[in-house]
Design a protein around this motif. Structure first.
Motif, short mmCIF file in Angstrom:
data_model
loop_
_atom_site.label_atom_id
_atom_site.label_comp_id
_atom_site.label_asym_id
_atom_site.label_seq_id
_atom_site.Cartn_x
_atom_site.Cartn_y
_atom_site.Cartn_z
N ALA A 105 0.86 -1.18 0.00
CA ALA A 105 0.00 0.00 0.00
C ALA A 105 0.89 1.23 0.00
O ALA A 105 1.97 1.23 0.60
N TYR A 106 0.43 2.27 -0.69
CA TYR A 106 1.23 3.49 -0.85
C TYR A 106 0.33 4.71 -0.74
O TYR A 106 -0.73 4.76 -1.38
N ARG A 162 -4.41 -1.44 5.78
CA ARG A 162 -4.69 -2.49 6.77
C ARG A 162 -4.02 -3.81 6.41
O ARG A 162 -4.18 -4.35 5.34
N ASP A 163 -3.19 -4.29 7.36
CA ASP A 163 -2.51 -5.58 7.28
C ASP A 163 -1.59 -5.71 6.06
O ASP A 163 -1.26 -6.83 5.67
N ALA A 164 -1.19 -4.61 5.47
CA ALA A 164 -0.30 -4.67 4.31
C ALA A 164 1.05 -5.25 4.71
O ALA A 164 1.55 -4.99 5.81
N ASP A 165 1.63 -6.01 3.82
CA ASP A 165 2.99 -6.51 4.05
C ASP A 165 3.97 -5.34 4.05
O ASP A 165 4.94 -5.34 4.79
N LEU A 166 3.68 -4.35 3.20
CA LEU A 166 4.49 -3.13 3.14
C LEU A 166 3.56 -1.94 2.96
O LEU A 166 2.76 -1.91 2.02
N PHE A 167 3.66 -1.00 3.87
CA PHE A 167 2.89 0.24 3.78
C PHE A 167 3.90 1.37 3.63
O PHE A 167 4.70 1.63 4.53
N ILE A 168 3.90 2.00 2.47
CA ILE A 168 4.78 3.13 2.19
C ILE A 168 3.93 4.38 2.35
O ILE A 168 2.98 4.58 1.60
N ALA A 203 0.01 12.20 13.02
CA ALA A 203 -1.34 11.82 12.58
C ALA A 203 -1.37 10.36 12.15
O ALA A 203 -2.31 9.62 12.46
N LEU A 204 -0.33 9.93 11.45
CA LEU A 204 -0.24 8.54 11.03
C LEU A 204 -0.07 7.62 12.22
O LEU A 204 -0.76 6.61 12.35
N GLU A 205 0.85 7.96 13.12
CA GLU A 205 1.10 7.11 14.29
C GLU A 205 -0.13 6.96 15.17
O GLU A 205 -0.32 5.91 15.78
N ILE A 233 -4.34 0.42 11.48
CA ILE A 233 -3.87 0.04 10.15
C ILE A 233 -3.14 -1.30 10.20
O ILE A 233 -3.31 -2.13 9.33
N ARG A 234 -2.32 -1.51 11.20
CA ARG A 234 -1.61 -2.76 11.44
C ARG A 234 -0.73 -3.22 10.28
O ARG A 234 -0.76 -4.40 9.90
N PRO A 235 0.07 -2.34 9.69
CA PRO A 235 0.94 -2.82 8.62
C PRO A 235 2.04 -3.71 9.19
O PRO A 235 2.49 -3.51 10.32
#
Length: 95
Positions: A13-14, A29-35, A53-55, A61-63
């Motif tokens: 996810a990006y 959500r649950d992405a192996d990689l979240f950029i 805000a992201l944190e 999100i649980r990446p």
């Protein structure tokens, strides 16, 4: 704006330029990689996402892996103290 790519049993996810939106939860959500963009540390800037805000929603999100990108001088000055991986020119990532 964001992209979620599911292929070969992996999810990447990006986020491009974006302020916080609840859509980012389902995007990453649950992405192996979240950029994810982290343009500033905690200061709101129109059309950009702050790390704070992201944190605040990472638990939702649980990446599996997070890499921060599109960082301003504010963030680049904090590279040594960030708790997350950061992108750099030429970075090669295996998923």
């Amino acid at each position: 704006l964001g992209y979620r790519i599911e292929a070969e049993e992996r999810i990447i996810a990006y986020t491009a330029d974006t302020e916080w939106t609840e859509t980012l939860i389902s995007l990453g959500r649950d992405a192996d990689l979240f950029i994810a963009e982290a343009y500033t540390f905690d200061r709101p800037v129109k059309n950009h996402l702050s790390l704070k805000a992201l944190e605040a929603r990472l638990a939702d999100i649980r990446p599996k892996r997070l890499i921060l990108t599109h960082m301003s001088d504010d963030m680049l000055g904090r590279l040594g103290s960030l708790a997350h991986e950061t992108a750099s020119d030429g970075l090669v990532v295996s998923v």
